[in-house]
Write an enzyme that holds these catalytic residues in place. Sequence first.
Site, PDB file in Angstrom:
ATOM      1  N   LYS A 490       0.866  -1.182   0.000  1.00  0.00           N
ATOM      2  CA  LYS A 490       0.000   0.000   0.000  1.00  0.00           C
ATOM      3  C   LYS A 490       0.901   1.229   0.000  1.00  0.00           C
ATOM      4  O   LYS A 490       2.114   1.094   0.181  1.00  0.00           O
ATOM      5  CB  LYS A 490      -0.885   0.019   1.241  1.00  0.00           C
ATOM      6  N   THR A 598      -9.033  -0.776   0.628  1.00  0.00           N
ATOM      7  CA  THR A 598      -9.643  -1.655  -0.368  1.00  0.00           C
ATOM      8  C   THR A 598      -8.719  -2.829  -0.662  1.00  0.00           C
ATOM      9  O   THR A 598      -9.181  -3.893  -1.091  1.00  0.00           O
ATOM     10  CB  THR A 598      -9.956  -0.893  -1.676  1.00  0.00           C
ATOM     11  N   LYS A 602      -9.319  -7.057  -1.396  1.00  0.00           N
ATOM     12  CA  LYS A 602      -8.712  -7.875  -2.458  1.00  0.00           C
ATOM     13  C   LYS A 602      -8.078  -9.130  -1.864  1.00  0.00           C
ATOM     14  O   LYS A 602      -8.216 -10.240  -2.392  1.00  0.00           O
ATOM     15  CB  LYS A 602      -7.657  -7.061  -3.223  1.00  0.00           C
TER      16      LYS A 602
HETATM   17  C1  26Q Z   1      -4.845  16.790  -0.388  1.00  0.00           C
HETATM   18  C2  26Q Z   1      -4.385  18.082  -0.265  1.00  0.00           C
HETATM   19  C3  26Q Z   1      -3.226  18.472  -0.895  1.00  0.00           C
HETATM   20  C4  26Q Z   1      -2.530  17.542  -1.638  1.00  0.00           C
HETATM   21  C5  26Q Z   1      -2.976  16.247  -1.767  1.00  0.00           C
HETATM   22  C6  26Q Z   1      -4.136  15.866  -1.146  1.00  0.00           C
HETATM   23  C7  26Q Z   1      -4.612  14.478  -1.252  1.00  0.00           C
HETATM   24  C8  26Q Z   1      -4.176  13.642  -2.253  1.00  0.00           C
HETATM   25  C9  26Q Z   1      -4.591  12.332  -2.329  1.00  0.00           C
HETATM   26  C10 26Q Z   1      -5.511  13.956  -0.333  1.00  0.00           C
HETATM   27  C11 26Q Z   1      -5.935  12.642  -0.413  1.00  0.00           C
HETATM   28  C12 26Q Z   1      -5.470  11.806  -1.417  1.00  0.00           C
HETATM   29  C13 26Q Z   1      -5.847  10.398  -1.517  1.00  0.00           C
HETATM   30  C14 26Q Z   1      -6.595   9.800  -0.635  1.00  0.00           C
HETATM   31  C15 26Q Z   1      -6.894   8.367  -0.690  1.00  0.00           C
HETATM   32  O1  26Q Z   1      -6.385   7.623  -1.516  1.00  0.00           O
HETATM   33  N1  26Q Z   1      -7.767   7.913   0.213  1.00  0.00           N
HETATM   34  C16 26Q Z   1      -8.122   6.516   0.311  1.00  0.00           C
HETATM   35  O2  26Q Z   1      -9.358   6.313  -0.346  1.00  0.00           O
HETATM   36  C17 26Q Z   1      -9.699   4.945  -0.386  1.00  0.00           C
HETATM   37  C18 26Q Z   1     -10.947   4.803  -1.217  1.00  0.00           C
HETATM   38  O3  26Q Z   1     -12.045   5.315  -0.523  1.00  0.00           O
HETATM   39  C19 26Q Z   1      -9.878   4.390   1.015  1.00  0.00           C
HETATM   40  O4  26Q Z   1     -10.101   3.013   0.930  1.00  0.00           O
HETATM   41  C20 26Q Z   1      -8.623   4.646   1.851  1.00  0.00           C
HETATM   42  O5  26Q Z   1      -8.867   4.274   3.195  1.00  0.00           O
HETATM   43  C21 26Q Z   1      -8.246   6.115   1.774  1.00  0.00           C
HETATM   44  O6  26Q Z   1      -7.006   6.336   2.435  1.00  0.00           O
END
Ligand code: 26Q
Length: 749
Positions: A490, A598, A602
């Site tokens: 992950k 997720t 899997k």
């Molecule tokens: C926010 C602000 C500034 C820059 C980047 C971000 C940013 C970038 C990517 C904030 C969040 C993400 C990605 C989040 C993510 O992948 N969350 C995941 O989403 C999955 C699907 O719902 C969940 O299963 C995970 O638990 C969760 O971590």
Amino acid sequence: MEKPFEEKLKVMSREKFGKGIEILSCDELYALIGAYVNEKCDNHKKNDPKRKRAAYFSIEYLIGRLLESNLYNMGNLILTQKSLTDVGRSLSELNEIEDYAFGNGGLGRLAACFLDSAASNEIPLDGFGIRYKYGLFKQSFASDGSQQEHPDDWQTQGDPFGIKKEGECVQVNFADYSVKAVPYDYHVIGYNFKCINTLRLYECAAVNCHESDAARIYEYLYPDDSSWEGKRLRLRQQYFLVSAALQNIVARYGLEDIENKIKIQLNDTHPVIAIPELINLCVKQNMDFEDALSLSGKIFAYTNHTVMPEALEEWDCELLRQTIPQVYGIIQKINDMAIFQLRGQSDVDFNKCAIISDGKVKMANLACFVCSDINGVASLHTEILKERVLSHWYNIYPEKFSNKTNGITQRRWLGLSNAALTDFLCRLCGCDIIEETEKIEELLKFKDDEEVIKQLCEIKKINKKALCQHIKEKEGIELDPESVFFVQVKRIHEYKRQLLGIFLAVYFYLCFKEGRNKELPKMTFIFGGKAASSYKTAKSVIRFINNAAEVINSDESVKGKIKIVFCENYNVSYAQKIIPAADISMQLSLVGTEASGTGNMKFMMNGAVTLGTYDGANIEICEKAGQQNNYIFGMRADEVISRKESYRPKELYESNAVIKRLVDTLIDGTFGKENDFAHIYDSLLNTHDADRFMVLADLCDFITVATKAAADYKNKLDFGRKCLMNIGSSAYFSSDRTVREYAEEIWFK
Ligand code: 26Q
């Protein structure tokens, strides 16, 4: 009459390249199959133009390879393989073709699973995103074990699936210049060719600026936002995507009655700027602001994917004003309207609900005020949203909130990646379990059938051998398929606690080395994942795991007992090989931090037991498969909260010899130079918010429970039964179920 498949390919090869398939280059072969797939889709029956559709707006799509999945869903994979063999070619010649990796992790992979599930269930859902020039960076390890990032130039072998729609370009205006959004459409093919939806990804071209200004906008996913210009670029990306997508949607449906023609799901806050942009487009067509706002409320729904405060997006007002002034003006009007509406209500926490405060726009508040629906992605997560993160909105609009537990597509994560298990399940359950996934429950009837359990173990063994072969080629490390495989793959993040994973491996290593716990089985620890290039602690963790692996793997005194491997450049394709071979799925996040996860699903579907905390969807996995068939450790939600207040990791370290011994390996030279990992050591013991994710608080219970899991593995039958129970209980975690819930309860209710 349509030509038989083999004939069709041969004819197309002549037409397109003027030569036979036997002598095509690999890139040409790839192009040929892509052209075949696209032609077949173009001739497929068209979608019903009158039916309401849903749109998914997402800054990430973590797709993986399309070659096999498209052929698989068309029902053509086996036939293609066979036809190619007949002319002396093979799909495996195309193994080096890059993944489509327009995403980081869970959120982007979820978007890809949803598209596959929607098309496979005849749900009219189209995706909108950015066609990044470079995907998520490629990872390699330097000789000191540290992560190096390289650009993922995914188009070197061409992009035979993308169809450029030059005629549907639109213009996107920033304060300082305008750009052109150039769409590329990808067919999203439902299983058994049931229905075809579209993923539309935009590239950017210059209108009245330097080419380089336009190029930057679609160059990278999440450009470094440590500087003002970096932040501005991220804002431009987000606005570019939603403005282009909304212009396309408005052109296609018109504004009249549009709320009955389209529903837009916002994947986290990244595309939330779409809300003021839609209002902007409406107002330009002479709609009243208030009507436009109320229309937006009917069209948009918002999914939250995180509880981490640093991931809740805020944009500086000045930045917005400089970059997209009209849109900022609309946000101010929405803010005024929010103040006006909420003033009249009792029980409103005004400060927390503010859309604009401290010179910043709070994107989650904008989404919650306007959207018709707000959802979390697992039961616990939705409860946390209601009780804490978004409680101020839950108090006002309880009816907007609902839970939609995540899921995964069984087509990629079972059918494609684990054909042996899929075939076995189909035979036992008497149907195509990829199509009728609920029937996977039939497997539970065989829980006391030793023969069935043995066969499941045999399939696992074959998958483990295949993975060993692959890892030997890729990583140069020889693994023992007879050993128990602990897997943690992950994104590398402190909250996911890869440190616990590696501390466990080190603990067992020391046991073997010092002659304790002799009865434990042989073990293999498999890690994989990328750290954001600017995330120092996460990168140190990678280096620590690599250094520990090197010392342990070459220590003759534990030879044959334990091996550790960190797989380089973990991605969707690598996941498809690793997950079917896992015995124990490590899901170690601090309770209350992982929204859902997720990967956990899997692994479950592929017959691994979960060794994890009571966090995210792990809870629901245990509810379905039985607590006794998984290995849960650590603090529960209420305990985390009550202990956090007075948490003193230093005291734990000083009073517990096991903890001290493991933590000291960071600085005592066991795995490299002394003080080599002082940065991690200090983050656990000495910083202001030391051990923020309470690694040390959960470490001892983790070791106890993991030891039990390892010991249990020796009883093949009992352990195999737990695997069976997990597989048989996994149907709920199909993303087919998830998208049906979105469709019924949000998009088309
Ligand atoms: C926010 C602000 C500034 C820059 C980047 C971000 C940013 C970038 C990517 C904030 C969040 C993400 C990605 C989040 C993510 O992948 N969350 C995941 O989403 C999955 C699907 O719902 C969940 O299963 C995970 O638990 C969760 O971590």
